[in-house]
Scaffold this active site. Structure first.
Site, PDB file in Angstrom:
ATOM      1  N   HIS A  21      25.270  -3.912  20.410  1.00 43.74           N
ATOM      2  CA  HIS A  21      24.790  -3.813  18.831  1.00 43.74           C
ATOM      3  C   HIS A  21      24.109  -2.800  18.675  1.00 43.74           C
ATOM      4  CE1 HIS A  21      26.644  -8.036  19.567  1.00 43.74           C
ATOM      5  NE2 HIS A  21      27.208  -7.381  19.098  1.00 43.74           N
TER       6      HIS A  21
ATOM      7  N   ARG B 156      29.864  -9.590  10.254  1.00 42.50           N
ATOM      8  CA  ARG B 156      28.917 -10.197  11.557  1.00 42.50           C
ATOM      9  C   ARG B 156      27.701 -10.754  10.249  1.00 42.50           C
ATOM     10  NH1 ARG B 156      31.023  -5.100  14.458  1.00 42.50           N
ATOM     11  NH2 ARG B 156      31.188  -5.943  16.427  1.00 42.50           N
TER      12      ARG B 156
ATOM     13  N   ARG C 269      32.587 -14.282   9.225  1.00 43.62           N
ATOM     14  CA  ARG C 269      32.218 -15.212  11.024  1.00 43.62           C
ATOM     15  C   ARG C 269      30.832 -15.979  10.942  1.00 43.62           C
ATOM     16  NH1 ARG C 269      31.137 -11.533  15.701  1.00 43.62           N
ATOM     17  NH2 ARG C 269      29.160 -10.738  15.385  1.00 43.62           N
TER      18      ARG C 269
ATOM     19  N   GLU D 235      36.097 -14.826  23.046  1.00 41.62           N
ATOM     20  CA  GLU D 235      35.806 -13.382  23.485  1.00 41.62           C
ATOM     21  C   GLU D 235      35.325 -13.913  24.853  1.00 41.62           C
ATOM     22  OE1 GLU D 235      33.350 -12.439  20.694  1.00 41.62           O
ATOM     23  OE2 GLU D 235      32.704 -14.090  19.829  1.00 41.62           O
TER      24      GLU D 235
ATOM     25  N   ASP E 119      32.852  -8.507  23.188  1.00 39.21           N
ATOM     26  CA  ASP E 119      32.170  -8.901  24.310  1.00 39.21           C
ATOM     27  C   ASP E 119      33.173  -9.650  25.495  1.00 39.21           C
ATOM     28  OD1 ASP E 119      30.249 -10.184  23.535  1.00 39.21           O
ATOM     29  OD2 ASP E 119      30.519 -10.440  22.293  1.00 39.21           O
TER      30      ASP E 119
ATOM     31  N   CYS F 275      39.295  -7.077  16.949  1.00 42.37           N
ATOM     32  CA  CYS F 275      38.011  -6.647  15.626  1.00 42.37           C
ATOM     33  C   CYS F 275      37.141  -6.598  16.966  1.00 42.37           C
ATOM     34  CB  CYS F 275      37.299  -7.963  14.524  1.00 42.37           C
ATOM     35  SG  CYS F 275      36.689  -8.843  15.708  1.00 42.37           S
TER      36      CYS F 275
HETATM   37  C1  PEP Z   1      33.071  -8.637  19.548  1.00 41.94           C
HETATM   38  O1  PEP Z   1      32.994  -8.702  20.761  1.00 41.94           O
HETATM   39  O2  PEP Z   1      33.896  -8.129  20.337  1.00 41.94           O
HETATM   40  C2  PEP Z   1      32.562  -8.059  18.125  1.00 41.94           C
HETATM   41  C3  PEP Z   1      33.893  -8.451  17.446  1.00 41.94           C
HETATM   42  O3  PEP Z   1      32.108  -9.264  18.308  1.00 41.94           O
HETATM   43  P1  PEP Z   1      29.972  -8.771  18.335  1.00 41.94           P
HETATM   44  O4  PEP Z   1      30.617  -7.390  18.593  1.00 41.94           O
HETATM   45  O5  PEP Z   1      29.670  -9.053  17.512  1.00 41.94           O
HETATM   46  O6  PEP Z   1      29.869  -9.420  20.199  1.00 41.94           O
HETATM   47 MG    MG Z   2      31.714 -10.546  20.436  1.00 40.25          MG
END
Ligand code: PEP
Ligand code: MG
Length: 575
Positions: A194, A301, A337, A438, A462, A509
């Site tokens: 992240h 997010r 989300r 995911e 993920d 996404c």
């Molecule tokens: C993902 O896991 O691809 C996603 C979009 O969520 P995050 O990156 O916030 O875990």
């Molecule tokens: Mg994710």
């Protein structure tokens, strides 16, 4: 001396500027020896930091007395105030400054380590866990001590600052959004951690996983960040500098040409409409979303609203944030989300997430956390529902794997709606609820998701992490993170095709959606909705308008039958 370091390319572009070293909490406090005559001033600096923290806690105590604030808050403020006043923390470091002639930060950390070691000896697990409170109070004092240093300097003239850090949490990185920085490099971190995602959303060149950048680089060193190749050049010679300056202006020219595509429709050569939406972390990101005229927000997010603060955002505060985004998007979809906290995304305000889980990525994260903390979840659901009457708001639930999680979530949404109805508060009765795919289990057993939800959004970050069993934040296994692994491609294609057959809208996404190398591959799999960083929208659109969806479907069908990674990559690059 000139040298270069190689890491993971996470955000393309070239930045040329001066190094600014940034530290994260206790890990990297400065260690230096004082002159005898500087000791009284250092003691005074320490005392001032104590006073600052005392004032901060006083302000928090006031907040905790406000109606509606969680009852644990005042208990936690009291504990921290008590620890702050304890001579073991308030006096002993001053003695160390004098006796060992060390700077205040160093003295404090030495004393903290001593205290933590004593706590570790305690049998009673409750008391033993109080060591975390000690660490938190120490971090507060360190912040007060380093406050000035941690602030980013303003760069002079047209020179940019390049942030150099050993490691930064997503919460640290998000703070850079309000500052103008030229580039970003860290020693740790995977390409889809992240921290990297936030760096990318700053739309500046970034390289992570450099291993030794922080100890080798000095403040003010001249740096070149080559974000596309994952290279950092320190103190370049005149020839290299000249080459990079040229390349940088070429890239800027290419970027400005892309702006022409802003109002063009995202349609393939054979007339297939592709929706290019944007991912955001904070309401302020809407500015970039509007600049590129994205078709909506495919992923908000919301956990970033919970970071860098001691108390939870109230229902009203959340409502205002969601409403501002819904209104700004003026009827275009806004996919909010629900809280995806846990693993690398932690928040002081959510105390449970600070617990050191043995395996944080596999622990109480996202919907698992929300279902375990129904009050926090309900507050957020109410805020989202209330915002839903100001635009086209959709609700997205992260990390679903079990049917019972979907059912419990739908129950909670029902409950939030019922409460609002009783209170006569308006919301969009037809609000759509979607789920993130995911976790491989969800992709492999999709039917219940298709039956119960209005739409799906595939989180490839993920999905790849869990399919390949590699921690996305760990640079030691970053080389194994492969979006083109045949198993990943199969899960992706299966999910897209099953959703298309069921006429359930499906988007991607994760970071794959914003990677131009993947655009044709995903169109060929049948994907029609992409959500990515706003900075990527125009480049991806450039690839969309040159694609032929029908031909791609045939070619991708062939790729999906392959299991040889090199062959797959070669064909994807040639698509
Ligand atoms: C993902 O896991 O691809 C996603 C979009 O969520 P995050 O990156 O916030 O875990
Ligand atoms: Mg994710």
């Amino acid at each position: 001396m000139t040298f270069s370091l190689h890491g993971l390319a996470v955000s393309s572009g070239i930045a040329i500027g001066r190094a600014h070293l940034v530290s994260h909490a206790t890990l990297e406090v400065a260690h230096y020896q004082l002159r005898e005559r500087d000791i009284p001033r250092e003691v005074e600096r320490f005392e001032q930091a104590l006073a600052t923290v005392k004032a901060e806690l006083g302000a928090l105590r006031k907040d905790s007395a406000a109606p509606g604030s969680p009852s644990e808050l005042s208990a936690f403020v009291d504990i921290h105030a008590m620890i702050l006043d304890d001579p073991l923390l308030a006096e002993v470091p001053k003695e160390l400054i004098g006796a060992r002639r060390c700077n205040a930060e160093w003295a404090l950390v030495q004393q903290m380590e001593e205290l933590v070691a004593q706590f570790d000896e305690i049998d009673d697990s409750y008391l033993r866990e109080r060591k975390h409170d000690v660490v938190q109070v120490v971090e507060r004092i360190l912040k007060a001590l380093m406050g000035k240093q941690r602030k980013l300097r303003r760069a002079g003239g047209d020179e940019h600052l390049i942030v150099v850090a050993h490691d930064l949490s997503p919460a640290d990185t998000i703070q850079f959004k309000s500052l103008k920085i030229g580039g970003f490099v860290t020693d740790l971190g995977g390409a889809t951690s992240h921290t990297a995602i936030v760096a990318r959303s700053l739309a500046i060149p970034a390289v992570v996983g450099l291993h030794h950048a922080r100890p080798l680089i000095h403040e003010d060193d001249l740096l070149i960040v080559d974000g596309a190749r994952g290279v950092l050049i320190v103190e370049p010679d005149a020839r290299v500098l000249q080459e990079y300056r040229l390349r940088k202006s070429e890239l800027e020219l290419e970027r400005s040409k892309l702006k022409r595509l802003k109002s063009a429709r995202a349609v393939t050569l054979d007339g297939v409409e592709i929706s290019l939406q944007a991912n955001i972390e904070l309401p302020q990101d809407i500015v970039q979303v509007k600049e590129v005229e994205a078709a909506g927000i495919g992923l908000f997010r919301t956990e970033y609203l919970f970071m860098n603060r001691e108390t939870l955002p109230s229902e009203n505060e959340q409502f205002e944030a969601y409403r501002s985004v819904a209104k700004a998007m003026a009827g275009k979809p806004v996919t909010i989300r629900t809280l995806d906290i846990g693993a690398d995304k932690t928040s002081q305000a959510l105390r449970g997430t600070e617990r050191q889980a043995p395996n944080p990525a596999l622990g109480l994260r996202a919907i698992r956390y929300c279902l375990a903390e129904p009050q926090i979840f309900l507050t957020q659901l109410r805020a989202i529902l209330r915002a839903s009457q100001y635009g086209k708001v959709r609700l997205l639930v992260p990390m679903l794997a079990h049917v019972k999680e979907i059912e419990q979530t739908l129950m909670m949404i029902w409950l939030a709606k019922e409460q609002l109805r009783v209170e006569k508060v308006k919301f969009d009765e037809g609000i759509e609820v979607g789920g993130m795919i995911e976790i491989p289990a969800a992709a492999l057993a999709l039917t219940p998701f298709l039956k119960r939800l209005h739409f799906l959004s595939i989180g490839t970050n993920d999905l790849i992490q869990y399919t390949l069993a590699i921690d996305r934040t760990d640079e030691a296994v970053a080389h194994l993170y492969d979006p083109l692994h045949p198993a990943v491609l199969k899960l992706l294609a299966q999910t897209i095709q099953a959703a298309n057959r069921a006429e359930t809208p499906v988007a991607v996404c994760g970071e794959m959606a914003g990677d131009p190398l993947m655009t044709r591959l995903l169109i060929g799999m049948g994907l029609r909705q992409f959500s990515m960083h706003p900075s990527q929208v125009l480049e991806v659109k450039h690839h969309v308008v040159m694609a032929d969806a029908e031909q791609l479907a045939l070619k991708v069908g062939r790729i999906l039958r392959l299991e040889e990674p090199d062959k797959i990559r070669e064909l994807v690059e040639r698509l």
